[in-house]
Design an enzyme around this catalytic site. Sequence first.
Site: not given
Length: 258
Positions: A148, A161
């Site tokens: 990401s 995350y």
Amino acid sequence: MSVKSLFDLTGRKALITGGSKGIGKAIARAFAECGADVCITARHEEELQAAAKEIAQGLSGRIEYRVCDMGDRAAVDAMSIDVLQSLQGIDILVNNAGTNKPEILTETTDDVWDEVLELNFTACMRLARHVVPGMKEKNWGRIIHLSSVMALASNPGRGLYSGTKAALIGMARAHALELGPYGITVNCICPGPIATDLPMSLLNDEQKQRFAERTAVKRWGETMDMVGPALLLGSDAGAYITGTTILADGGLICRTFD
């Protein structure tokens, strides 16, 4: 070898986690269109059935699905063995399944930490560990982790995350060195803001607009925007690309400051 043949996946076997929707489903369809036999996994059977039917539409290749909770180690192991037997090997692994549960540091619970770490990172390693022996035998393999943009830049509350997505990049580099001599490449794709269910459910309208405005292209990405990088890394076209990260963020983090 012709340019067209570089992207030909005829005879290849692909496993895509989180393949019932979003980026995973788009990549699965693209691989199938290029000739691969494809298996997708997710937690919900009805969504998988619908996705498999949609992916298979108009194609003659083999499209399978498996219900699997990627946070359950026993389930991941069983699914891996089953798919390896059913497809007679896995040539391309796309670790796409993931989750995001924002919590600031002082409120991060052990349960959430363990859940996100297991799904976003540990399961990716376990799946790769299962498929690599077969790839070594063929002297050909492709492992793609969906990281990401949040691995490279972050926001408050996204430490867990961002940490797991950054860990994928480090792991890919090490595994690329280990597996390169066997014709196996290992890479990451870092999507920017992609209009999938996860970010759309987490962000309010103002936040969504702010993300769009910060990109160079002034829009959220679509799932099809991830197909090109995946096809490059999953085919012979990407045979000399390994241990690296493709940033597909619409120019989100090329900006220094406003």
